[in-house]
Design a protein around this motif. Structure first.
Motif, PDB file in Angstrom:
ATOM      1  N   ARG A  43      -2.673   8.582 -13.282  1.00 21.83           N
ATOM      2  CA  ARG A  43      -3.981   9.477 -12.642  1.00 21.83           C
ATOM      3  C   ARG A  43      -5.336   9.381 -14.024  1.00 21.83           C
ATOM      4  O   ARG A  43      -4.552   9.592 -14.855  1.00 21.83           O
ATOM      5  CB  ARG A  43      -3.292  10.768 -12.184  1.00 21.83           C
ATOM      6  N   TYR A  91      -5.578  -2.693  -7.256  1.00 22.95           N
ATOM      7  CA  TYR A  91      -4.865  -2.411  -6.461  1.00 22.95           C
ATOM      8  C   TYR A  91      -3.569  -2.354  -6.565  1.00 22.95           C
ATOM      9  O   TYR A  91      -3.299  -4.553  -6.966  1.00 22.95           O
ATOM     10  CB  TYR A  91      -5.284  -2.868  -4.712  1.00 22.95           C
ATOM     11  N   GLU A 140       1.399   8.243  -1.820  1.00 28.03           N
ATOM     12  CA  GLU A 140       0.983   8.507  -3.281  1.00 28.03           C
ATOM     13  C   GLU A 140      -0.374   9.505  -3.782  1.00 28.03           C
ATOM     14  O   GLU A 140      -0.429  10.061  -4.543  1.00 28.03           O
ATOM     15  CB  GLU A 140       0.305   7.529  -4.453  1.00 28.03           C
ATOM     16  N   ASN A 141      -2.091   9.473  -2.837  1.00 26.99           N
ATOM     17  CA  ASN A 141      -2.631  10.149  -2.559  1.00 26.99           C
ATOM     18  C   ASN A 141      -3.328  11.270  -0.864  1.00 26.99           C
ATOM     19  O   ASN A 141      -4.562  11.610  -1.294  1.00 26.99           O
ATOM     20  CB  ASN A 141      -3.599   9.507  -3.323  1.00 26.99           C
ATOM     21  N   GLY A 186      -0.199  -1.449  -4.767  1.00 29.07           N
ATOM     22  CA  GLY A 186      -0.240  -0.035  -3.771  1.00 29.07           C
ATOM     23  C   GLY A 186      -0.839   1.064  -3.908  1.00 29.07           C
ATOM     24  O   GLY A 186      -1.257   2.020  -3.315  1.00 29.07           O
ATOM     25  N   VAL A 229      -8.051  12.084  -5.617  1.00 32.73           N
ATOM     26  CA  VAL A 229      -6.511  11.444  -6.348  1.00 32.73           C
ATOM     27  C   VAL A 229      -6.583  10.083  -6.946  1.00 32.73           C
ATOM     28  O   VAL A 229      -6.495  10.190  -8.422  1.00 32.73           O
ATOM     29  CB  VAL A 229      -5.423  11.965  -4.961  1.00 32.73           C
ATOM     30  N   GLU A 230      -7.460   9.696  -6.486  1.00 32.24           N
ATOM     31  CA  GLU A 230      -7.154   8.270  -7.325  1.00 32.24           C
ATOM     32  C   GLU A 230      -8.736   7.993  -7.813  1.00 32.24           C
ATOM     33  O   GLU A 230      -9.082   6.603  -8.492  1.00 32.24           O
ATOM     34  CB  GLU A 230      -7.232   6.834  -5.959  1.00 32.24           C
ATOM     35  N   ALA A 285      -7.829  11.618   0.048  1.00 30.44           N
ATOM     36  CA  ALA A 285      -6.901   9.815  -0.900  1.00 30.44           C
ATOM     37  C   ALA A 285      -8.170   9.417  -2.076  1.00 30.44           C
ATOM     38  O   ALA A 285      -7.579   9.693  -3.287  1.00 30.44           O
ATOM     39  CB  ALA A 285      -6.647   9.033  -0.588  1.00 30.44           C
ATOM     40  N   ASN A 294       0.876  -1.098   0.136  1.00 27.18           N
ATOM     41  CA  ASN A 294       0.084   0.087  -0.343  1.00 27.18           C
ATOM     42  C   ASN A 294       0.798   1.042   0.081  1.00 27.18           C
ATOM     43  O   ASN A 294       1.703   1.698   0.670  1.00 27.18           O
ATOM     44  CB  ASN A 294      -0.687  -0.084   1.128  1.00 27.18           C
ATOM     45  N   LYS A 295       0.725   2.252  -0.830  1.00 27.26           N
ATOM     46  CA  LYS A 295       1.462   3.447  -1.049  1.00 27.26           C
ATOM     47  C   LYS A 295       0.353   4.660  -0.686  1.00 27.26           C
ATOM     48  O   LYS A 295       0.448   5.478  -2.041  1.00 27.26           O
ATOM     49  CB  LYS A 295       2.088   3.063  -2.411  1.00 27.26           C
ATOM     50  N   PRO A 296      -0.277   4.956   0.555  1.00 29.62           N
ATOM     51  CA  PRO A 296      -1.025   6.240   1.220  1.00 29.62           C
ATOM     52  C   PRO A 296      -0.385   7.559   0.962  1.00 29.62           C
ATOM     53  O   PRO A 296      -1.145   8.048   0.421  1.00 29.62           O
ATOM     54  CB  PRO A 296      -1.195   5.708   2.189  1.00 29.62           C
TER      55      PRO A 296
END
Ligand code: HEM
Ligand code: SF4
Ligand code: FES
Lengths: 211, 255
Positions: free
Chosen positions: B84, B74, A83-84, B77, B228-229, B225, A79-81
């Motif tokens: 994006r 996913y 990044e956002n 991560g 952004v995703e 978050a 997981n790369k939280p």
């Protein structure tokens, strides 16, 4: 959460202004402290609201965090939280609990002795043995130990992180998000979140170095 | 990258069925072209698995052109991987390097239980929609033309932007609280902004939020978050709109 957050933000601002007066004027600080400490509206009206507000904020914060952890029962292997989202936006519970631990020390330093003197010993005069106001002197003598000053300063860093997210988050929570005003709120929030804790650090360090 | 393409190590979540205890398995694929989409890369892996008598990896997909919201995953991560504004079917292998290790997991949330491997059950979203994500229109034959109602351009644009949500669930997968607020707020906003949506506005927001909580999604703490995703760039402004709609509706509700 947001409602108690807003209230705490206002409280923190007045707390800061009064504390800052201790740097400017001994007499001024003593006068304001005596007023705040003996005024019945503040002592019996606002103080209980503040206590309930803090307890509500704390209780809800912990409850929400536990509920939110349950909403993802299997964790990601990768997981790369970062990044956002920002670290402080994701870790309000960590910064919040640090603030709570600090409040324990802070109450031990100021609130318990104050309640003891005023409501248990019944001495509402605000005077020391020499017939002078005791508030500034008592405050000043709390900042002798470098470790205690260090703990205070570190806690304010956590407070800054909490507010860096909390200030603007509270507006979003009550449904306020506007193309023109939200960027202003975010800037104001950053200013508040950095300047107020920095100011508290300044006050603590000022008393330490002026011993 | 070599002439022939990339060699990749894949760490993939394998789970036989909803009840089985799954685990991460390692696979190798070779000669992956940078022009492939991520799903095409998985197709290559599955062909390889089938040819060697192994069970292919189950994953969701449908349109493969970024409009249906079916593909999930996913990847390393992040929901829909490192790019994006794209879904996984629109994620290209040029976002990766030769010899990379790529983690591929299902969207994780209590309200999105795993069905098999990388496939999750997102019917909780459907149930939220059923709770209020609609308008009631008389379809007796002389239905009024929607364009006969004047709507301010800005409101129409914002409603349209909200309506571009494809219900993929990346917002939930990304959110540290597995909160569905971005999705639900998009579905509330697309009507809240239009005159046709006003009639059922209060019940809609109350019922949809109630269903959302019932499904076991977490609470929004405004980390941002999701925005952004989100492959469709759904704005946090929608969450604020839903919060204020909800506050107002809760204050005046009669039951
Ligand atoms: C007693 C210790 C404290 C704990 C355990 C705590 C914990 C939390 C938690 C868990 C959240 C919600 C998470 C989120 O919205 O991301 C939160 C939000 C917040 N906190 Fe605290 N906090 C504490 C003290 C404070 C103090 C002293 C202040 C201000 C002076 C404050 C201001 C705020 C604000 C403004 C919010 C945002 C509310 C919202 O988004 O709706 N907190 N806190
Ligand atoms: S809000 Fe964005 S991320 Fe969430 S379901 Fe809709 S399109 Fe997907
Ligand atoms: S398969 Fe339809 S959006 Fe990816």
């Amino acid at each position: 959460m947001a409602l108690s957050g807003f209230f705490l933000l206002l409280f923190l601002l007045q707390h800061f202004v009064i504390n800052f007066s201790s740097v400017i004027s001994v007499e001024g600080f003593n006068k304001v402290s005596h007023f705040m400490g003996t005024n019945p509206i503040i002592q019996y009206g606002i103080q209980p609201i503040l206590l309930i507000g803090v307890l509500f904020h704390l209780g809800m914060g912990i409850y929400l965090d536990v509920a939110n952890r349950k909403a993802r029962n299997v964790k990601y292997a990768m997981n790369k939280p970062g990044e956002n989202s920002s670290w402080w936006s994701r870790n309000m519970i960590i910064t919040g609990i640090t603030i709570m631990l600090f409040l324990g020390l802070h109450f031990y330093d100021f609130w318990f002795p104050e309640i003891n003197t005023k409501f248990i010993l019944g001495d509402m005069s605000g005077l020391n043995g020499h017939g002078e106001f005791r508030y500034w002197e008592e405050l000043h003598h709390k900042f002798v130990d470098p470790i205690r000053v260090g703990i205070y300063c570190l806690s304010f860093v956590f407070l800054a992180l909490h507010l860096l997210h909390g200030f603007q988050s509270a507006f979003q929570s009550v449904g306020f998000n506007h193309t023109r005003y939200t960027p202003v709120i975010k800037k104001l929030g950053n200013i508040y979140a950095i300047c107020i804790p920095l100011g508290f650090i300044f006050i603590a360090v000022y008393h330490y170095v002026s011993q | 990258m070599s002439e022939l393409g990339m060699n990749l190590t894949l760490k993939i979540w394998r789970q036989k069925d909803a009840k089985a205890k799954g685990k991460m398995e390692t696979y190798k694929v070779t000669e992956i072209s940078e022009h492939m989409s991520f799903l095409e890369m998985l197709d290559v892996l599955n062909e390889q698995l089938i040819n060697t008598g192994q069970e292919p990896v189950a994953f969701d997909h449908d349109c493969r052109e970024g409009i249906c919201g079916m593909c999930s995953l996913y990847i390393n991560g992040e929901a829909h991987g490192p790019d994006r504004g794209v879904t996984t079917c629109q994620l290209h292998m040029r976002m990766f390097y030769n010899n990379d290790t790529i983690y591929i997991e299902p969207f994780r949330a209590k309200a999105f239980p795993v069905v098999k491997d990388l496939i999750v059950d997102r019917s909780s979203f459907d149930r939220i929609q059923h709770a209020g994500g609609f308008i009631s229109v008389n379809t007796s034959g002389n239905t009024q033309d929607a364009n006969s109602l004047p709507i301010p351009k800005l409101d129409a644009d914002k409603a349209f932007d909200a309506a571009t949500c494809i219900g993929c669930g990346a917002c939930v997968a990304t959110c540290k609280n597995a909160s569905a607020m971005l999705y639900v707020s998009a579905k509330v906003s697309q009507f809240a902004l239009l005159p046709q949506g006003k009639i059922e506005a209060k019940d809609r927001v109350l019922n949809m939020v109630e269903q959302m909580d019932k499904e076991g999604f977490g609470n929004c703490t405004n980390t941002g978050a999701c925005e952004v995703e989100c492959p469709k760039g759904i704005s946090l402004e929608n969450i604020a709109r839903m919060n204020s709609e909800y506050l107002k509706a809760s204050l005046v509700r009669e039951k």
